[in-house]
Design a protein around this motif. Structure first.
Motif, PDB file in Angstrom:
ATOM      1  N   ALA A 248       3.324 -13.464  -2.982  1.00 53.14           N
ATOM      2  CA  ALA A 248       3.668 -14.692  -3.705  1.00 53.14           C
ATOM      3  C   ALA A 248       4.764 -15.458  -2.975  1.00 53.14           C
ATOM      4  O   ALA A 248       4.692 -16.687  -2.827  1.00 53.14           O
ATOM      5  N   ASP A 249       5.763 -14.737  -2.496  1.00 55.64           N
ATOM      6  CA  ASP A 249       6.842 -15.380  -1.737  1.00 55.64           C
ATOM      7  C   ASP A 249       6.316 -16.004  -0.452  1.00 55.64           C
ATOM      8  O   ASP A 249       6.731 -17.099  -0.064  1.00 55.64           O
ATOM      9  N   TYR A 250       5.400 -15.307   0.216  1.00 54.94           N
ATOM     10  CA  TYR A 250       4.828 -15.828   1.467  1.00 54.94           C
ATOM     11  C   TYR A 250       4.051 -17.112   1.185  1.00 54.94           C
ATOM     12  O   TYR A 250       4.155 -18.094   1.923  1.00 54.94           O
TER      13      TYR A 250
ATOM     14  N   GLN B 216       0.807  -1.214   0.000  1.00 51.84           N
ATOM     15  CA  GLN B 216       0.000   0.000   0.000  1.00 51.84           C
ATOM     16  C   GLN B 216       0.842   1.267   0.000  1.00 51.84           C
ATOM     17  O   GLN B 216       0.301   2.365   0.028  1.00 51.84           O
ATOM     18  N   ALA B 217       2.154   1.114  -0.091  1.00 54.95           N
ATOM     19  CA  ALA B 217       3.023   2.282  -0.211  1.00 54.95           C
ATOM     20  C   ALA B 217       2.982   2.766  -1.664  1.00 54.95           C
ATOM     21  O   ALA B 217       2.805   1.967  -2.583  1.00 54.95           O
ATOM     22  N   PRO B 218       3.108   4.067  -1.885  1.00 58.04           N
ATOM     23  CA  PRO B 218       3.047   4.597  -3.255  1.00 58.04           C
ATOM     24  C   PRO B 218       4.040   3.900  -4.187  1.00 58.04           C
ATOM     25  O   PRO B 218       5.212   3.767  -3.863  1.00 58.04           O
ATOM     26  N   GLY B 219       3.522   3.418  -5.316  1.00 58.11           N
ATOM     27  CA  GLY B 219       4.351   2.786  -6.322  1.00 58.11           C
ATOM     28  C   GLY B 219       4.829   1.383  -6.002  1.00 58.11           C
ATOM     29  O   GLY B 219       5.681   0.854  -6.702  1.00 58.11           O
ATOM     30  N   CYS B 220       4.288   0.775  -4.960  1.00 60.26           N
ATOM     31  CA  CYS B 220       4.807  -0.514  -4.504  1.00 60.26           C
ATOM     32  C   CYS B 220       3.829  -1.670  -4.664  1.00 60.26           C
ATOM     33  O   CYS B 220       3.973  -2.705  -4.026  1.00 60.26           O
ATOM     34  N   PHE B 221       2.838  -1.517  -5.529  1.00 59.93           N
ATOM     35  CA  PHE B 221       1.848  -2.582  -5.695  1.00 59.93           C
ATOM     36  C   PHE B 221       2.490  -3.897  -6.110  1.00 59.93           C
ATOM     37  O   PHE B 221       2.203  -4.949  -5.538  1.00 59.93           O
ATOM     38  N   LEU B 222       3.349  -3.876  -7.116  1.00 60.69           N
ATOM     39  CA  LEU B 222       3.939  -5.111  -7.616  1.00 60.69           C
ATOM     40  C   LEU B 222       4.948  -5.691  -6.633  1.00 60.69           C
ATOM     41  O   LEU B 222       5.081  -6.920  -6.536  1.00 60.69           O
TER      42      LEU B 222
ATOM     43  N   LEU C  22      -4.968 -14.714   0.452  1.00 62.04           N
ATOM     44  CA  LEU C  22      -3.680 -14.204  -0.022  1.00 62.04           C
ATOM     45  C   LEU C  22      -3.652 -14.108  -1.544  1.00 62.04           C
ATOM     46  O   LEU C  22      -3.145 -13.132  -2.096  1.00 62.04           O
ATOM     47  N   ARG C  23      -4.209 -15.109  -2.231  1.00 63.63           N
ATOM     48  CA  ARG C  23      -4.272 -15.063  -3.693  1.00 63.63           C
ATOM     49  C   ARG C  23      -5.067 -13.836  -4.150  1.00 63.63           C
ATOM     50  O   ARG C  23      -4.694 -13.155  -5.092  1.00 63.63           O
ATOM     51  N   TRP C  24      -6.200 -13.574  -3.474  1.00 69.23           N
ATOM     52  CA  TRP C  24      -7.029 -12.423  -3.838  1.00 69.23           C
ATOM     53  C   TRP C  24      -6.246 -11.121  -3.680  1.00 69.23           C
ATOM     54  O   TRP C  24      -6.229 -10.276  -4.566  1.00 69.23           O
ATOM     55  N   HIS C  25      -5.582 -10.967  -2.531  1.00 74.98           N
ATOM     56  CA  HIS C  25      -4.831  -9.733  -2.299  1.00 74.98           C
ATOM     57  C   HIS C  25      -3.674  -9.586  -3.291  1.00 74.98           C
ATOM     58  O   HIS C  25      -3.414  -8.487  -3.780  1.00 74.98           O
TER      59      HIS C  25
END
Length: 197
Positions: A67-69, A54-60, A84-87
């Motif tokens: 994915a790592d989790y 949720q930090a600016p520019g950090c969606f991916l 987790l898949r949904w998020h």
């Protein structure tokens, strides 16, 4: 807590891993600490993936962390893995990667909940630029009968969080997707357009 970078680094899937510190798109987090969190803290607490995603520019970067989790915790109960898949799918969509988001969102409702299914159909229709399917999913969602225990659950939720729940869930989000149909998902989801009255 963020740790200083070690001299050696390895490039992995768009992330640079320096010891336990990961960097992506100007975002940084302690990967080792994040992957060691219990699921409730990682997924529901503000100190988990949300600090990145949720930090600016950090969606991916946040999507990559989720994915790592999921890979680090392969034996999660199905409903929690679905969350987790949904998020992860939402973050990929917010980052503009609809093609990666769609399969994640499509495979995130194994409990068969009709409201979640209709919401997923609406979101996927938006990402596919399929307005008729989005309208059909909205009609499906708005037509679902309210469960007998919904009001009691909504009252308990309000007492616990201070926030209101309305029936059906996420209809407001679907209305924003319709209002912002030609805009990026991040803008539509965030309410950049006013829903039609």
């Amino acid at each position: 807590m963020k740790r200083s970078c070690l001299a050696a680094s390895i490039a992995v899937a768009g992330l640079l891993i320096f010891g336990g510190l990961a960097r992506a798109e100007g975002c940084a987090y302690d990967r080792t600490a994040m992957l060691a969190m219990d699921l409730d803290r990682f997924d529901q607490d503000a100190s988990g993936w949300r600090t990145v995603g949720q930090a600016p520019g950090c969606f991916l970067a946040g999507a990559g962390l989720i994915a790592d989790y999921r890979k680090a915790h392969p034996n999660l109960p199905l409903s929690q893995a679905d969350g987790l898949r949904w998020h992860e799918g939402q973050l990929r969509a917010m980052g503009g990667d609809s093609q990666a988001a769609i399969p994640l969102l499509a495979n995130a409702n194994h409990d068969g909940d009709a409201t979640n299914q209709a919401y997923a159909e609406a979101t996927i229709a938006f990402l596919r630029h399929d307005r008729p399917a989005l309208i059909a999913a909205r009609q499906k969602l708005s037509g679902l009968p309210q469960p007998a225990d919904f009001q009691a659950g909504a009252a308990a939720y309000k007492a616990q969080t201070g926030r209101e729940l309305s029936w059906p869930p996420n209809l407001d989000v679907v209305d924003r997707l319709l209002a912002c149909f030609d805009r990026p998902y991040v803008e539509a989801y965030g309410g950049a357009c006013s829903p039609p009255r």
